[in-house]
Design a protein around this motif. Sequence first.
Motif, PDB file in Angstrom:
ATOM      1  N   ARG A  88     -54.137  -0.583  11.898  1.00 27.49           N
ATOM      2  CA  ARG A  88     -54.987  -0.168  10.780  1.00 27.49           C
ATOM      3  C   ARG A  88     -56.073   0.811  11.186  1.00 27.49           C
ATOM      4  NH1 ARG A  88     -59.757  -3.647  10.175  1.00 27.49           N
ATOM      5  NH2 ARG A  88     -59.928  -5.022  11.974  1.00 27.49           N
ATOM      6  N   PHE A  89     -56.432   0.873  12.448  1.00 23.42           N
ATOM      7  CA  PHE A  89     -57.509   1.748  12.884  1.00 23.42           C
ATOM      8  C   PHE A  89     -57.089   3.214  12.983  1.00 23.42           C
ATOM      9  CE2 PHE A  89     -59.043  -2.331  14.552  1.00 23.42           C
ATOM     10  CZ  PHE A  89     -60.355  -2.295  14.107  1.00 23.42           C
ATOM     11  N   VAL A  90     -55.802   3.488  13.089  1.00 25.95           N
ATOM     12  CA  VAL A  90     -55.376   4.852  13.415  1.00 25.95           C
ATOM     13  C   VAL A  90     -54.698   5.594  12.265  1.00 25.95           C
ATOM     14  CG1 VAL A  90     -55.102   4.183  15.824  1.00 25.95           C
ATOM     15  CG2 VAL A  90     -53.113   4.141  14.334  1.00 25.95           C
ATOM     16  N   ARG A  91     -54.497   4.942  11.142  1.00 22.60           N
ATOM     17  CA  ARG A  91     -53.830   5.595  10.026  1.00 22.60           C
ATOM     18  C   ARG A  91     -54.747   6.634   9.388  1.00 22.60           C
ATOM     19  NH1 ARG A  91     -49.391   6.207  10.450  1.00 22.60           N
ATOM     20  NH2 ARG A  91     -48.945   6.302   8.211  1.00 22.60           N
ATOM     21  N   PRO A  92     -54.192   7.765   8.917  1.00 20.16           N
ATOM     22  CA  PRO A  92     -55.019   8.831   8.341  1.00 20.16           C
ATOM     23  C   PRO A  92     -55.568   8.458   6.972  1.00 20.16           C
ATOM     24  CG  PRO A  92     -52.701   9.376   8.131  1.00 20.16           C
ATOM     25  CD  PRO A  92     -52.764   8.142   8.975  1.00 20.16           C
ATOM     26  N   VAL A 143     -66.218   4.173  11.980  1.00 19.66           N
ATOM     27  CA  VAL A 143     -65.166   3.161  12.167  1.00 19.66           C
ATOM     28  C   VAL A 143     -65.824   1.799  12.249  1.00 19.66           C
ATOM     29  CG1 VAL A 143     -63.235   2.383  13.584  1.00 19.66           C
ATOM     30  CG2 VAL A 143     -63.780   4.820  13.475  1.00 19.66           C
ATOM     31  N   ARG A 144     -65.325   0.858  11.462  1.00 19.27           N
ATOM     32  CA  ARG A 144     -65.850  -0.509  11.475  1.00 19.27           C
ATOM     33  C   ARG A 144     -64.706  -1.486  11.712  1.00 19.27           C
ATOM     34  NH1 ARG A 144     -70.379  -0.110   6.587  1.00 19.27           N
ATOM     35  NH2 ARG A 144     -71.575   1.569   7.610  1.00 19.27           N
ATOM     36  N   ALA A 145     -64.962  -2.452  12.568  1.00 23.74           N
ATOM     37  CA  ALA A 145     -63.875  -3.313  13.039  1.00 23.74           C
ATOM     38  C   ALA A 145     -63.681  -4.587  12.228  1.00 23.74           C
ATOM     39  CB  ALA A 145     -64.123  -3.683  14.510  1.00 23.74           C
ATOM     40  N   GLN A 146     -64.605  -4.893  11.313  1.00 23.81           N
ATOM     41  CA  GLN A 146     -64.412  -6.126  10.553  1.00 23.81           C
ATOM     42  C   GLN A 146     -63.182  -6.023   9.668  1.00 23.81           C
ATOM     43  OE1 GLN A 146     -67.043  -3.978  10.095  1.00 23.81           O
ATOM     44  NE2 GLN A 146     -68.058  -4.372   8.145  1.00 23.81           N
ATOM     45  N   GLY A 197     -55.455   2.474   0.276  1.00 27.27           N
ATOM     46  CA  GLY A 197     -56.521   3.401   0.602  1.00 27.27           C
ATOM     47  C   GLY A 197     -57.701   2.800   1.343  1.00 27.27           C
ATOM     48  N   VAL A 198     -57.698   1.482   1.555  1.00 23.02           N
ATOM     49  CA  VAL A 198     -58.805   0.836   2.255  1.00 23.02           C
ATOM     50  C   VAL A 198     -58.513   0.834   3.749  1.00 23.02           C
ATOM     51  CG1 VAL A 198     -60.117  -1.289   2.561  1.00 23.02           C
ATOM     52  CG2 VAL A 198     -59.388  -0.596   0.272  1.00 23.02           C
ATOM     53  N   LEU A 199     -59.328   1.544   4.508  1.00 18.79           N
ATOM     54  CA  LEU A 199     -59.141   1.673   5.946  1.00 18.79           C
ATOM     55  C   LEU A 199     -60.429   1.299   6.679  1.00 18.79           C
ATOM     56  CD1 LEU A 199     -57.339   5.145   6.018  1.00 18.79           C
ATOM     57  CD2 LEU A 199     -56.269   2.930   6.457  1.00 18.79           C
ATOM     58  N   PRO A 200     -60.322   0.971   7.977  1.00 14.00           N
ATOM     59  CA  PRO A 200     -61.530   0.660   8.749  1.00 14.00           C
ATOM     60  C   PRO A 200     -62.380   1.897   9.020  1.00 14.00           C
ATOM     61  CG  PRO A 200     -59.555  -0.232   9.806  1.00 14.00           C
ATOM     62  CD  PRO A 200     -59.100   0.727   8.762  1.00 14.00           C
ATOM     63  N   HIS A 201     -61.837   3.091   8.744  1.00 12.15           N
ATOM     64  CA  HIS A 201     -62.630   4.303   8.966  1.00 12.15           C
ATOM     65  C   HIS A 201     -62.796   5.051   7.654  1.00 12.15           C
ATOM     66  CE1 HIS A 201     -59.110   7.049   8.773  1.00 12.15           C
ATOM     67  NE2 HIS A 201     -58.453   6.083   9.400  1.00 12.15           N
ATOM     68  N   THR A 226     -68.464   8.721   1.005  1.00 15.77           N
ATOM     69  CA  THR A 226     -67.853   9.900   0.384  1.00 15.77           C
ATOM     70  C   THR A 226     -66.509   9.571  -0.259  1.00 15.77           C
ATOM     71  OG1 THR A 226     -68.928  11.347   1.989  1.00 15.77           O
ATOM     72  CG2 THR A 226     -67.022  12.236   0.828  1.00 15.77           C
ATOM     73  N   GLU A 227     -65.653   8.865   0.464  1.00 17.21           N
ATOM     74  CA  GLU A 227     -64.314   8.606  -0.052  1.00 17.21           C
ATOM     75  C   GLU A 227     -64.320   7.625  -1.222  1.00 17.21           C
ATOM     76  OE1 GLU A 227     -61.430   8.952   3.732  1.00 17.21           O
ATOM     77  OE2 GLU A 227     -63.536   8.515   4.108  1.00 17.21           O
ATOM     78  N   ARG A 228     -65.303   6.765  -1.274  1.00 16.43           N
ATOM     79  CA  ARG A 228     -65.436   5.866  -2.429  1.00 16.43           C
ATOM     80  C   ARG A 228     -65.725   6.683  -3.678  1.00 16.43           C
ATOM     81  NH1 ARG A 228     -66.379   0.542  -3.647  1.00 16.43           N
ATOM     82  NH2 ARG A 228     -67.908   0.004  -5.243  1.00 16.43           N
ATOM     83  N   LEU A 229     -66.638   7.640  -3.557  1.00 17.99           N
ATOM     84  CA  LEU A 229     -66.952   8.486  -4.705  1.00 17.99           C
ATOM     85  C   LEU A 229     -65.747   9.348  -5.091  1.00 17.99           C
ATOM     86  CD1 LEU A 229     -70.234  10.457  -5.316  1.00 17.99           C
ATOM     87  CD2 LEU A 229     -68.023  11.484  -5.818  1.00 17.99           C
ATOM     88  N   CYS A 230     -65.155  10.020  -4.108  1.00 20.02           N
ATOM     89  CA  CYS A 230     -64.060  10.953  -4.400  1.00 20.02           C
ATOM     90  C   CYS A 230     -62.831  10.251  -4.979  1.00 20.02           C
ATOM     91  CB  CYS A 230     -63.677  11.721  -3.134  1.00 20.02           C
ATOM     92  SG  CYS A 230     -64.965  12.863  -2.548  1.00 20.02           S
ATOM     93  N   SER A 231     -62.563   9.034  -4.546  1.00 20.69           N
ATOM     94  CA  SER A 231     -61.361   8.336  -5.021  1.00 20.69           C
ATOM     95  C   SER A 231     -61.588   7.595  -6.334  1.00 20.69           C
ATOM     96  CB  SER A 231     -60.872   7.343  -3.962  1.00 20.69           C
ATOM     97  OG  SER A 231     -61.850   6.342  -3.721  1.00 20.69           O
ATOM     98  N   GLN A 232     -62.808   7.089  -6.560  1.00 19.68           N
ATOM     99  CA  GLN A 232     -63.061   6.265  -7.735  1.00 19.68           C
ATOM    100  C   GLN A 232     -63.617   7.040  -8.923  1.00 19.68           C
ATOM    101  OE1 GLN A 232     -62.173   2.973  -7.903  1.00 19.68           O
ATOM    102  NE2 GLN A 232     -61.279   3.350  -5.893  1.00 19.68           N
ATOM    103  N   PHE A 233     -64.079   8.262  -8.708  1.00 22.61           N
ATOM    104  CA  PHE A 233     -64.715   9.013  -9.792  1.00 22.61           C
ATOM    105  C   PHE A 233     -63.968  10.300 -10.132  1.00 22.61           C
ATOM    106  CE2 PHE A 233     -67.859   6.074  -8.435  1.00 22.61           C
ATOM    107  CZ  PHE A 233     -68.639   5.801  -9.562  1.00 22.61           C
ATOM    108  N   SER A 234     -62.790  10.462  -9.603  1.00 25.30           N
ATOM    109  CA  SER A 234     -61.993  11.638  -9.902  1.00 25.30           C
ATOM    110  C   SER A 234     -61.468  11.593 -11.327  1.00 25.30           C
ATOM    111  CB  SER A 234     -60.816  11.756  -8.918  1.00 25.30           C
ATOM    112  OG  SER A 234     -59.898  12.722  -9.332  1.00 25.30           O
TER     113      SER A 234
END
Length: 327
Positions: A59-63, A159-162, A169-173, A312-320
Amino acid sequence: MSDPMLERIQREAGIPELIDVLVERLAPTDLQSLLLEVYRRRAASVQPSHLLERYERDRFVRPSALAPGVLADFDRLVWSLLPEHYAAIELSPVCPLGTNVSVATVDQNKVVTTIRNTEVVADATNVLALECASRRRLLLRHNSQSRERIRLCASHRVVRAQAYQAAPGVLPHFRLLGLCTAGRDEGSFQFETTSLIEHIAFYVRLLREVSHLGYQTHRVRVTLTDLEHGRREQTLTSQVFEPLMAYYPGILCELDPDREAGRGYYAGVCFHIYATNGAGTELELIDGGFTTWTQQFLSNSKERMLISGLGTERLCSQFSALSVETD
């Protein structure tokens, strides 16, 4: 890692005090040399087919699911709106070991630690705080009473490890936009109120201007929480909310005395900024507050610091607008 697991590892290794030896008897550079050799040998045994399998399941390395152009367009808007007295900087991917746990209430297991006495940046504001402290220390060497403020901004992939709840679309980074303002106590709560207005006004303007990129942000709502038993609520209303509502008619400003998140992490005052997307869902987008980090870094109780961040990605993905049309 649980104690039973550590006990098992030490027992199977045949060294009952293995953890104590590594932590207490080896110098950091010696431990680094040891681990470098361990992972050099392990890396040499990795087969290409196994590497591909690891890439597909780790999960840490996926784009990121967002296109680079989307993120670049958002950053360009940010830099065009950033006030001139803020300096935008590009952070290193790593920071000193202990950057989070030494001053913030973050467990080291939530951070990706490297074997070179560093850790992958998990929160850009922690690193911005270090840079602010470094610049403030230089100012204080020339003038021990300096009130000159350091204002920094960074857009950085963290990057967060929890473990996060599995969802598309939910990634550790993820990309984090962070602001940091550092200075000295100016009396009469002056540093605090003016810094709050600067940070919040920037984000409110950004949330309005993102419409030019096709994002729908409605009903922008700002909440402030006085963490000192409400002593500053009247000041926050008159010196922060009233100027903001004069600058940006239509925004909602509310005190939130019941907020629990951030207590023990922030000191004095913290804030949230929410917006409602095209589907009618209100989401928290910005979190910020004052910390004692520069006080700790510089051993100076007169130092003050405000940090804040936007995903940033929360805004871009949820408010498009496009995402709403395709739902």
